[in-house]
Design a protein around this motif. Structure first.
Motif, PDB file in Angstrom:
ATOM      1  N   UNK A   1     -88.483  31.416   9.327  1.00  9.85           N
ATOM      2  CA  UNK A   1     -86.879  31.391   9.049  1.00  9.85           C
ATOM      3  C   UNK A   1     -86.169  32.107   9.810  1.00  9.85           C
ATOM      4  N   UNK A   2     -86.662  32.617  10.417  1.00 10.70           N
ATOM      5  CA  UNK A   2     -86.321  33.956  11.490  1.00 10.70           C
ATOM      6  C   UNK A   2     -85.886  32.907  12.693  1.00 10.70           C
ATOM      7  N   UNK A   3     -87.008  31.918  12.982  1.00 11.49           N
ATOM      8  CA  UNK A   3     -87.609  31.508  14.125  1.00 11.49           C
ATOM      9  C   UNK A   3     -86.482  30.565  13.959  1.00 11.49           C
TER      10      UNK A   3
ATOM     11  N   UNK B   1     -92.625   7.695  20.767  1.00 13.96           N
ATOM     12  CA  UNK B   1     -93.619   8.949  20.058  1.00 13.96           C
ATOM     13  C   UNK B   1     -94.099  10.119  20.819  1.00 13.96           C
ATOM     14  N   UNK B   2     -94.402  11.463  20.286  1.00 14.10           N
ATOM     15  CA  UNK B   2     -94.356  12.427  20.578  1.00 14.10           C
ATOM     16  C   UNK B   2     -94.972  13.320  19.542  1.00 14.10           C
ATOM     17  N   UNK B   3     -96.105  14.322  19.607  1.00 17.71           N
ATOM     18  CA  UNK B   3     -96.142  15.236  18.655  1.00 17.71           C
ATOM     19  C   UNK B   3     -96.510  16.912  19.606  1.00 17.71           C
ATOM     20  N   UNK B   4     -96.302  17.506  18.733  1.00 14.09           N
ATOM     21  CA  UNK B   4     -95.754  18.647  18.681  1.00 14.09           C
ATOM     22  C   UNK B   4     -97.070  19.749  17.923  1.00 14.09           C
ATOM     23  N   UNK B   5     -97.289  20.892  18.770  1.00 10.87           N
ATOM     24  CA  UNK B   5     -98.380  21.229  18.150  1.00 10.87           C
ATOM     25  C   UNK B   5     -98.327  23.271  18.465  1.00 10.87           C
ATOM     26  N   UNK B   6     -97.591  23.487  18.214  1.00 10.68           N
ATOM     27  CA  UNK B   6     -96.997  25.147  18.295  1.00 10.68           C
ATOM     28  C   UNK B   6     -98.619  26.185  18.701  1.00 10.68           C
ATOM     29  N   UNK B   7     -98.809  26.744  19.816  1.00 20.20           N
ATOM     30  CA  UNK B   7     -99.097  27.717  19.527  1.00 20.20           C
ATOM     31  C   UNK B   7     -99.446  28.734  21.264  1.00 20.20           C
ATOM     32  N   UNK B   8     -99.187  29.814  20.879  1.00 25.41           N
ATOM     33  CA  UNK B   8     -99.332  30.518  22.021  1.00 25.41           C
ATOM     34  C   UNK B   8    -100.432  30.961  23.135  1.00 25.41           C
ATOM     35  N   UNK B   9    -100.565  30.619  23.687  1.00 21.60           N
ATOM     36  CA  UNK B   9    -101.044  30.058  25.681  1.00 21.60           C
ATOM     37  C   UNK B   9    -102.062  30.945  24.508  1.00 21.60           C
TER      38      UNK B   9
ATOM     39  N   UNK C   1     -79.092  16.139  28.417  1.00 22.23           N
ATOM     40  CA  UNK C   1     -79.163  16.388  26.920  1.00 22.23           C
ATOM     41  C   UNK C   1     -78.218  16.059  25.562  1.00 22.23           C
ATOM     42  N   UNK C   2     -79.050  16.689  24.985  1.00 21.94           N
ATOM     43  CA  UNK C   2     -78.041  15.997  23.208  1.00 21.94           C
ATOM     44  C   UNK C   2     -78.466  17.326  22.823  1.00 21.94           C
ATOM     45  N   UNK C   3     -77.559  18.130  22.704  1.00 21.02           N
ATOM     46  CA  UNK C   3     -78.227  19.376  21.827  1.00 21.02           C
ATOM     47  C   UNK C   3     -77.337  20.035  22.171  1.00 21.02           C
ATOM     48  N   UNK C   4     -75.852  20.021  21.434  1.00 20.56           N
ATOM     49  CA  UNK C   4     -74.815  20.867  20.691  1.00 20.56           C
ATOM     50  C   UNK C   4     -74.680  21.525  21.735  1.00 20.56           C
ATOM     51  N   UNK C   5     -74.900  21.613  23.984  1.00 18.51           N
ATOM     52  CA  UNK C   5     -74.631  22.856  23.873  1.00 18.51           C
ATOM     53  C   UNK C   5     -75.364  24.898  23.728  1.00 18.51           C
ATOM     54  N   UNK C   6     -76.672  23.843  23.273  1.00 17.89           N
ATOM     55  CA  UNK C   6     -77.535  24.617  22.647  1.00 17.89           C
ATOM     56  C   UNK C   6     -78.473  25.579  24.588  1.00 17.89           C
ATOM     57  N   UNK C   7     -78.146  26.813  24.027  1.00 17.13           N
ATOM     58  CA  UNK C   7     -78.946  27.728  25.519  1.00 17.13           C
ATOM     59  C   UNK C   7     -80.114  28.193  25.115  1.00 17.13           C
ATOM     60  N   UNK C   8     -81.446  27.850  25.459  1.00 19.47           N
ATOM     61  CA  UNK C   8     -82.675  28.924  25.125  1.00 19.47           C
ATOM     62  C   UNK C   8     -83.008  29.277  26.674  1.00 19.47           C
TER      63      UNK C   8
ATOM     64  N   UNK D   1     -88.491  26.227  28.846  1.00 17.94           N
ATOM     65  CA  UNK D   1     -89.913  26.059  28.745  1.00 17.94           C
ATOM     66  C   UNK D   1     -89.580  27.380  26.689  1.00 17.94           C
ATOM     67  N   UNK D   2     -90.804  27.237  26.479  1.00 15.45           N
ATOM     68  CA  UNK D   2     -90.456  28.278  24.857  1.00 15.45           C
ATOM     69  C   UNK D   2     -92.140  28.459  24.702  1.00 15.45           C
ATOM     70  N   UNK D   3     -91.482  29.884  23.917  1.00 17.85           N
ATOM     71  CA  UNK D   3     -92.584  30.318  24.409  1.00 17.85           C
ATOM     72  C   UNK D   3     -93.530  29.786  22.574  1.00 17.85           C
ATOM     73  N   UNK D   4     -94.945  29.669  22.951  1.00 17.66           N
ATOM     74  CA  UNK D   4     -95.394  28.708  21.740  1.00 17.66           C
ATOM     75  C   UNK D   4     -95.828  27.417  21.961  1.00 17.66           C
TER      76      UNK D   4
END
Lengths: 79, 251
Positions: free
Chosen positions: B202-204, B95-103, B244-251, B152-155
């Protein structure tokens, strides 16, 4: 077997001590056998024996054998 | 070993099971012979799914409604769970919630809600689940972290922080519970095709896709397959790991 005896058995078995040592004044951390790790095993054994799920606050408050009996009365276990 | 029915005889609780990754996990577990207890917040939202899983796979599938962020509800939920079963072998904290907001635009309420569900909810559920598992001296707890908890990730200051917390929670609980033969591991999904990612521009979205070495978005099934491994006895000597289950994702 009444519930005091039943609880005494659970304590003795979970803490691996003689039943004679399980008296109302037996306190958490007063003997090496009843440390925090044993407390977790004790709580699981009490849950199992009395078919209840103790609230985490009650787990924290269960500081003696006497206190355990008081707490269990709130779960409809009669002493 | 055959890949089918890896969980026969086991009882598994999955939180946040009504959609996305949680739903894929509960479906995969049931297909592999586990009796499942599916949790969500909204009363009634899992009744149909549980009925279908029971019919299709011949397992017991029960809905259990409670909000993991509320300790009183978690306690009540486990008291009801005890009426369904005395046995619990697997608990998945999904169970998880997500809210994208800049700091600078992250409200205190939002930050608190995210930590309450993602991090504290994981702790509350583990407290009761571990006790049930302790009786039988065995169990597997699977927590859902995230690749953003690592990098980490922006937003996503609050979200990634809560998912980093899940890693610490996982590693510490693994140490505490190992003596009781209860394993605690976490999965850190990369970019997975769920409702959560559909909120991206779309860009993201393109930017994320470009960062995945395997060239495709992950599916909830990719995560469920890892959860199946961690729930099964195939992983019986694995604890305290973040996979990690991410297909070799790099961020």
């Amino acid at each position: 077997m009444d519930n005091t005896e039943k609880l005494r058995e659970v304590f003795a078995e979970a803490l691996q001590i003689d039943q004679g040592k399980v008296v109302d004044s037996l306190e958490y951390n007063s003997i090496p056998e009843w440390d925090s790790v044993a407390h977790m095993a004790l709580v699981a054994a009490i849950d199992d024996a009395f078919d209840i799920m103790l609230d985490t606050d009650d787990v924290i408050d269960m500081s003696s054998f006497g206190e355990a009996k008081k707490i269990l009365t709130r779960y409809d276990v009669e002493f | 070993m055959s890949n089918s029915k890896m969980l026969t005889g086991k009882v598994a609780l999955v939180t946040g099971a009504n959609r996305g990754i949680g739903r894929a996990i509960v479906e995969t577990f049931a297909a592999n012979g586990a009796n499942v207890i599916a949790n969500a917040r909204t009363e009634g939202s899992l009744d149909d799914l549980c009925g279908a899983l029971a019919r299709e796979h011949g397992v017991q599938a029960e809905p259990l409604y409670f909000d993991v962020s509320d300790p009183a509800q978690v306690k009540g939920g486990f008291q009801r769970l005890l009426k369904i079963t005395k046995q619990l072998d697997v608990a998945v904290n999904n169970a998880g919630v997500l809210d994208n907001s800049l700091l600078g635009m992250l409200s205190a309420k939002s930050a608190q809600d995210i930590f309450a569900t993602n991090a504290l909810g994981t702790i509350y559920v583990m407290q009761y689940a571990a006790r049930l598992m302790m009786k039988h001296k065995q169990g597997s707890i699977i927590n859902l972290s995230s690749i953003v908890g690592v990098f980490g990730n922006e937003g996503q200051v609050a979200y990634s922080g809560s998912k980093a917390a899940v890693m610490g929670i996982t590693r510490s609980a693994a140490k505490e519970l190992a003596a009781s033969n209860i394993r605690v591991n976490a999965i850190a999904p990369g970019f997975i095709d769920t409702d959560m990612v559909r909120t991206l521009s779309e860009e993201k979205f393109k930017e994320r896709m470009d960062s995945i070495k395997m060239g495709r978005i992950g599916t909830p099934q990719d995560i469920a397959d890892c959860a199946l491994f961690l729930a099964s006895d195939l992983s019986k000597y694995i604890t305290g790991q973040i996979i990690g289950v991410d297909g070799g994702m790099l961020i």
